[in-house]
Design an enzyme around this catalytic site. Structure first.
Site, PDB file in Angstrom:
ATOM      1  CG  HIS A 328      29.919  14.675  53.950  1.00 38.44           C
ATOM      2  ND1 HIS A 328      28.408  14.194  53.992  1.00 38.44           N
ATOM      3  CD2 HIS A 328      30.583  13.978  52.971  1.00 38.44           C
ATOM      4  CE1 HIS A 328      28.533  13.387  53.144  1.00 38.44           C
ATOM      5  NE2 HIS A 328      29.508  13.241  52.659  1.00 38.44           N
ATOM      6  CE  LYS A 408      17.767   8.245  32.456  1.00 36.65           C
ATOM      7  NZ  LYS A 408      17.238   8.825  33.460  1.00 36.65           N
ATOM      8  CG  HIS A 417      20.519  -0.987  38.493  1.00 39.80           C
ATOM      9  ND1 HIS A 417      21.317   0.141  38.877  1.00 39.80           N
ATOM     10  CD2 HIS A 417      19.360  -0.607  39.200  1.00 39.80           C
ATOM     11  CE1 HIS A 417      20.672   0.861  39.695  1.00 39.80           C
ATOM     12  NE2 HIS A 417      19.397   0.632  39.647  1.00 39.80           N
ATOM     13  CG  ASP A 419      25.104   2.117  41.187  1.00 38.36           C
ATOM     14  OD1 ASP A 419      25.724   3.012  41.225  1.00 38.36           O
ATOM     15  OD2 ASP A 419      24.780   1.289  42.168  1.00 38.36           O
ATOM     16  CE1 TYR A 441      30.823   4.581  52.442  1.00 36.30           C
ATOM     17  CE2 TYR A 441      30.794   5.883  50.381  1.00 36.30           C
ATOM     18  CZ  TYR A 441      30.196   5.397  51.601  1.00 36.30           C
ATOM     19  OH  TYR A 441      29.092   6.354  52.265  1.00 36.30           O
ATOM     20  CB  THR A 443      26.739   6.462  49.181  1.00 39.20           C
ATOM     21  OG1 THR A 443      28.155   7.078  49.252  1.00 39.20           O
ATOM     22  CG2 THR A 443      25.788   7.030  50.197  1.00 39.20           C
ATOM     23  CB  THR A 454      25.141   6.234  54.123  1.00 36.98           C
ATOM     24  OG1 THR A 454      25.979   6.606  55.113  1.00 36.98           O
ATOM     25  CG2 THR A 454      24.713   7.600  53.580  1.00 36.98           C
TER      26      THR A 454
END
Length: 614
Positions: A328, A408, A417, A419, A441, A443, A454
């Site tokens: 990562h 969506k 929205h 998300d 958390y 991102t 990020t």
């Protein structure tokens, strides 16, 4: 590219041409950061705990925090991205946990569900075709012909710097801190290593797919190369040296250093791995669906045939299904998502047929086997690394799943929205299951800034908690619940916008903590206060989540905490796909149950919104 708008320029703008025009990463005002931190801690604290933490924060702001902030502003005045080096070191290089299973990115290639369904006997053909597209993209990036990513409205240019970490990167283990090497160069910057490493049945081979003039061999020639490797490695199992990279980083560093001291040829082989464009692993096993594919990518049984210190480790199974497992540190997941999306679109456009020239070049040099010098200590190191890997593999579980009741399109039609809507569903689900909020958390990208990566969106807000409680309160009307959902949703969008603008709290607080350490100052109480950990600070978020986009390419990482979940998701018009990971050895977590309960939450939300319009 995923999540960005394509803009035509004449003449074309080169991939990295606009990087120096991007604004520097800002330092948020200290008071705003502390207000955001306090607000994020409130849902997980009792009133008394909150008051204590508020006093600690106030003392920090007036005292040592003010001094540290001033030093950070000074640093930012002489650095285009004050967090860049710190983030690489603290988030990745100093982590001592094994990269395998616990830290690396895992991605599945969508061809399993459309162009390339599981089919025995296709491993080498698909490895050749996939590698040809990979290397074609490598060439395109070297020429700086990959289009510059922009925001969806096309107005904001995004940093492309992370693409320089996609190829030719290598991570060298260290006793206390690893070192990341980037060997990729554009054509204008000079020579770039152009070999790949292939692992088959524990044997490592170096393959040189480019001619001296830089011409990529045909996909048919690549097939011949993979066939040769398969034949040469099929009789006996190889040394399995890549397994060393599955151990904890300090133990691995000692084994790595000893291996180099044992024979200079060993050091050269490790350098070959470090500088390679990527690693292709011809893997045993035959995953039949996306869950099995992700499981094989995350913790498949054949550690002797793996190497975990490249961002781009492609795994091709015996039935032609493909996934990846990669470091990562060099780049965020979106870089791999975009790359795999590009390959997948090419596969769709060609129906998975052989790309490029049909020519076969006689007398091409065949791949060379890399043979390490080993002794009893190296064998013991390999056994220890294998034991570490198997232990971690056996306590983790992953699942790929889909909700087809909405996507969506429906969510947006309700005025939400996608998300933020799903993030609220996570909060509601966790609260229903555990009767408490989950520090979360998500991102957020800061790629609008020079070398941006990020920031953390702290999704667990008082607004989300209030709404979650209301959903279980029979005295609340449907209108009350809808109103509270909208308030929680809007707060989440505000946080997401702030974080994208560099106005989150986590990176700022991390910078202040690092400065205190570097200045030899006692760790400020704000970081030792239990509220810091309870709210997710220091890598303690119970829900670790990320949106991988709207294009159907997936990815995932293991849960951040032992009692938590890793949840990674993407949206189609009429469905939501999720990849979930947790420690099955933890009695508190169960990915199957969480997914079931998440569906209940989404159905509750759907019924609530439909009823509000009747």
């Amino acid at each position: 590219m995923a999540g960005s708008a394509a803009v035509s320029e004449n003449p074309p703008i080169k991939t990295f041409q606009l990087e120096d025009t991007l604004p520097s990463l800002p330092v948020p005002p200290l008071d705003k950061t502390l207000q955001r931190y306090l607000a994020s801690a409130e849902p997980v604290l009792t009133p008394d705990e909150y008051q204590k933490t508020a006093q600690i924060v106030s003392d920090f702001e007036k005292g040592v925090g003010k001094q540290l902030h001033e030093k950070l502003v000074q640093k930012a005045n002489t650095s285009r991205n004050w967090m860049e080096k710190w983030w690489e070191e603290k988030a990745y290089m100093e982590t001592r946990a094994p990269a395998a299973v616990l830290c690396n990115i895992v991605g599945g290639i969508n061809s399993i569900i459309d162009i390339w369904p599981p089919e025995e006997g296709t491993q080498l053909e698909r490895a050749a075709i996939f590698t040809w597209y990979t290397l074609s993209h490598f060439q395109t990036l070297r020429r700086e012909e990959v289009p510059v990513d922009r925001s969806r409205d096309g107005k904001t240019v995004w940093s492309m710097q992370q693409l320089k970490g996609l190829f030719n990167t290598g991570r060298k283990p260290g006793i206390e801190r690893d070192t990341l090497y980037r060997h990729f160069k554009t054509e204008s910057e000079g020579h770039c290593p152009d070999h790949i490493v292939v692992i088959s049945n524990g044997h490592m081979f170096i393959m040189r797919p480019f001619s001296d003039s830089g011409e990529l061999m045909s996909s048919h020639d690549l097939f011949r190369q993979f066939t040769y490797i398969k034949e040469q490695s099929s009789h006996t199992r190889g040394q399995g040296m890549g397994a060393l990279s599955a151990d904890d980083r300090t133990t691995y560093a000692k084994a790595y250093d000893y291996l180099c001291e044992l024979d200079p040829a060993n050091a050269q082989h490790l350098k070959t791995l470090e500088t390679a464009i990527n690693v292709v692993q011809l893997q045993e096993g035959a995953p039949k669906n996306m869950s099995e594919l992700y499981s094989m990518g995350m913790h498949g049984p054949n550690v002797h045939n793996r190497f975990f210190d490249k961002i781009y480790g492609v795994i091709v199974h015996e039935n032609g299904t493909i996934c990846c497992n990669g470091d990562h540190a060099p780049a965020d997941g979106i870089v791999l998502v975009n790359h795999f999306y590009w390959i997948h679109q090419n596969l769709i456009d060609t129906a998975g047929a052989w790309p490029g020239s049909n020519s076969v070049t006689p007398d091409l040099p065949m791949p060379e086997r890399m043979v390490f010098t080993v002794d009893e200590r190296v064998k013991n190191d390999l056994a220890h690394a294998t034991e570490t890997y198997n232990k971690n593999a056996n306590i983790t579980e992953v699942m790929n799943c889909q909700n087809s009741s909405m996507g969506k399109k429906w969510i947006r039609a309700q005025g939400f929205h996608p998300d933020a809507f799903l993030q609220m569903a996570f909060q509601y689900t966790y609260y229903r299951m555990y009767n408490k909020p989950a520090p979360t958390y998500e991102t957020a990208t800061t790629r609008k800034y020079y070398h941006g990566r990020t920031e953390t969106v702290r999704s667990c807000t008082m607004e989300a908690l209030t709404w979650s409680k209301a959903m279980l309160d029979k005295s609340k009307t449907n209108a009350d619940k809808v109103s509270l959902l909208k308030a929680a949703h809007d707060k989440h969008l505000l946080l997401l916008k702030e974080c994208a603008n560099g106005d989150g709290c986590d990176r700022h607080l991390l910078g202040l903590l690092i400065l205190a350490q570097e200045e030899g100052i006692s760790i400020p109480e704000i970081f030792t206060d239990p509220a810091f950990t309870k709210s997710g600070g220091g890598g303690n978020f119970v829900l670790s989540t990320s949106l991988t986009g709207y294009i159907g390419v997936h990815g995932m990482v293991m849960a951040m905490t032992y009692n938590g979940y890793g949840i990674f998701y993407c949206f189609a018009d009429d469905s939501i796909t999720l990849n979930m990971a947790a420690f099955k050895s933890c009695p508190e977590t169960d990915v199957k149950r969480f997914f079931q309960q998440l569906n209940v939450s989404l159905f509750d939300m759907q019924r609530m919104l439909v009823a509000s319009k009747m």
